[in-house]
Design an enzyme around this catalytic site. Structure first.
Site, PDB file in Angstrom:
ATOM      1  N   ARG A   1       0.796  -1.227   0.000  1.00  0.00           N
ATOM      2  CA  ARG A   1       0.000   0.000   0.000  1.00  0.00           C
ATOM      3  C   ARG A   1       0.826   1.272   0.000  1.00  0.00           C
ATOM      4  NH1 ARG A   1      -2.729  -4.037   1.479  1.00  0.00           N
ATOM      5  NH2 ARG A   1      -0.728  -4.580   2.361  1.00  0.00           N
ATOM      6  N   THR A   2       1.787   1.354   0.920  1.00  0.00           N
ATOM      7  CA  THR A   2       2.478   2.638   1.084  1.00  0.00           C
ATOM      8  C   THR A   2       3.266   2.979  -0.178  1.00  0.00           C
ATOM      9  OG1 THR A   2       2.644   2.060   3.406  1.00  0.00           O
ATOM     10  CG2 THR A   2       3.922   3.947   2.668  1.00  0.00           C
TER      11      THR A   2
ATOM     12  N   LYS B   1      26.378  -3.717  -0.093  1.00  0.00           N
ATOM     13  CA  LYS B   1      27.854  -3.661  -0.165  1.00  0.00           C
ATOM     14  C   LYS B   1      28.428  -2.951   1.058  1.00  0.00           C
ATOM     15  CE  LYS B   1      27.330  -2.838  -5.101  1.00  0.00           C
ATOM     16  NZ  LYS B   1      27.409  -1.737  -6.068  1.00  0.00           N
TER      17      LYS B   1
ATOM     18  N   ARG C   1      11.124   3.733   3.680  1.00  0.00           N
ATOM     19  CA  ARG C   1      10.754   2.788   4.744  1.00  0.00           C
ATOM     20  C   ARG C   1      12.019   2.057   5.167  1.00  0.00           C
ATOM     21  NH1 ARG C   1       5.695  -1.249   4.581  1.00  0.00           N
ATOM     22  NH2 ARG C   1       4.725   0.747   5.137  1.00  0.00           N
TER      23      ARG C   1
ATOM     24  N   HIS D   1       4.609   5.466  11.708  1.00  0.00           N
ATOM     25  CA  HIS D   1       4.170   5.426  10.303  1.00  0.00           C
ATOM     26  C   HIS D   1       3.245   6.643  10.119  1.00  0.00           C
ATOM     27  CE1 HIS D   1       3.158   4.060   6.407  1.00  0.00           C
ATOM     28  NE2 HIS D   1       2.800   2.822   6.662  1.00  0.00           N
TER      29      HIS D   1
HETATM   30  N1   CP Z   1      -0.415  -0.028   5.734  1.00  0.00           N
HETATM   31  C1   CP Z   1       0.799  -0.314   5.218  1.00  0.00           C
HETATM   32  O1   CP Z   1       1.813   0.286   5.606  1.00  0.00           O
HETATM   33  O2   CP Z   1       0.811  -1.286   4.270  1.00  0.00           O
HETATM   34  P1   CP Z   1       2.080  -1.755   3.442  1.00  0.00           P
HETATM   35  O3   CP Z   1       3.015  -2.442   4.428  1.00  0.00           O
HETATM   36  O4   CP Z   1       1.554  -2.675   2.402  1.00  0.00           O
HETATM   37  O5   CP Z   1       2.737  -0.534   2.888  1.00  0.00           O
END
Ligand code: CP
Length: 310
Positions: free
Chosen positions: A53-54, A83, A104, A132
């Site tokens: 999603r993100t 590396k 991320r 998040h």
């Molecule tokens: N909600 C969320 O962060 O989903 P993903 O891990 O798929 O990005």
């Protein structure tokens, strides 16, 4: 507002309202075919952990605004991190290739480290078991859209509240709203962290810890279910103590108010049964869609472009 988005505590009420308002406008832009607002701009998506999603919603958001995306699917393996390159060196270089970096990472605080050396905005797309923040913003957008208001709501955060970063960020942003009540319902070995409770105490937010999900479900406007984060547990034994403890099924939904909703940041791994999906109160797929509109607003803001242009 800070050009980086690192954590949910950086937002105040007026900043949040401005993002929600921009996201509403972006939803209209997306529904009418997109715009060229970010034409000529480049977003780098740098994901050291898996995502559906993100990553896709950020990439969709950038594309819908006419911008371009450079990306690595698995930065731990397919960037020079393998590396031995430091995160700081990676960011220094990528910030000379892109106008904004969506990142991320598996370590708490990684986004802040990246921001320290980056010459372009860093948008934290999840840092380990930390935060998040952009998920919290799309969660707020969803609550407002579904219920009409965020002030006055009662919300249950359910599941792995220690390692589940989305609930930390959501609790922080909710502290900006009036008369919010939070119920934390978690297995004994994954409670909501003390640091989150201390923040809520400081902000005067009412919250309770209650292990009986059936009782909580009857009271709340939002039931925010989460996945037990298997990958973050110190041992399989600890994971098994938490897994499967709280399940949202039809019987539980029958106990909920007709006006309430079920949310989940997704992915789910059995903690909401598929039979719930047809219930109109199941808002989690609409919630995932909202990620695109909110991230369109965040990208426009990070890149200093707040007016839609065709
Ligand atoms: N909600 C969320 O962060 O989903 P993903 O891990 O798929 O990005």
């Amino acid at each position: 507002m800070d050009r980086h988005i690192l954590g949910a505590k950086q937002f105040d009420r007026s900043g949040l309202e401005s993002i929600l308002s921009a996201a509403r406008a972006m939803e209209q832009v997306a529904r009418s075919g997109g715009s060229q607002l970010l034409a000529g701009k480049i977003m780098a998506s740098l994901f050291f952990e898996p995502s559906t999603r993100t990553r896709f919603s950020f990439e969709s958001a950038m594309t819908r605004l006419g911008g371009q995306v450079i990306s690595t699917e698995n930065a731990s393996q397919f960037s020079s991190a393998i590396k031995g390159e430091t995160l700081e060196d990676t960011i220094r270089v990528i910030s000379s290739y892109a106008d904004v970096i969506v990142m991320r990472h598996y370590e708490i605080g990684a986004a802040a480290r990246a921001a320290h050396v980056s010459t372009v905005p860093i948008l934290n797309a999840g840092d380990g078991a930390g935060e998040h923040p952009t998920q919290a913003l799309l969660d707020l957008y969803t609550i407002e859209k579904e219920l009409g208001s965020i002030d006055g709501i009662s919300i249950a955060m359910v599941g792995d509240l220690t390692y589940g970063r989305t609930v930390h960020s959501l609790a922080y942003v909710l502290a900006n709203f009036r008369d919010v009540t939070i119920w934390f319902t978690a297995p004994e070995n994954t409670p909501i962290p003390q640091t989150v409770k201390e923040y809520l105490d400081e902000k005067g937010v009412r919250y309770y810890e209650e292990s009986d999900l059936r009782q909580v479900a009857e009271r709340v406007d939002v039931l925010y279910q989460t996945r037990v984060q298997k990958e973050r547990f110190p041992s399989q034994e600890e994971y098994e103590k938490a897994a499967g403890r709280y399940i949202v099924d039809k019987e539980l939904m029958d106990r909920m108010k007709r006006t309430s909703i079920v949310m989940h940041p997704l992915p789910r791994a059995g903690e909401i049964t598929p039979e719930c999906d047809a219930d109109p109160r199941a808002a989690y797929f609409r919630q995932a869609e909202n990620g695109v509109y909110v991230r369109m607003a965040l990208l426009a803001q990070a890149l200093g472009e707040n007016q839609a242009k065709e």
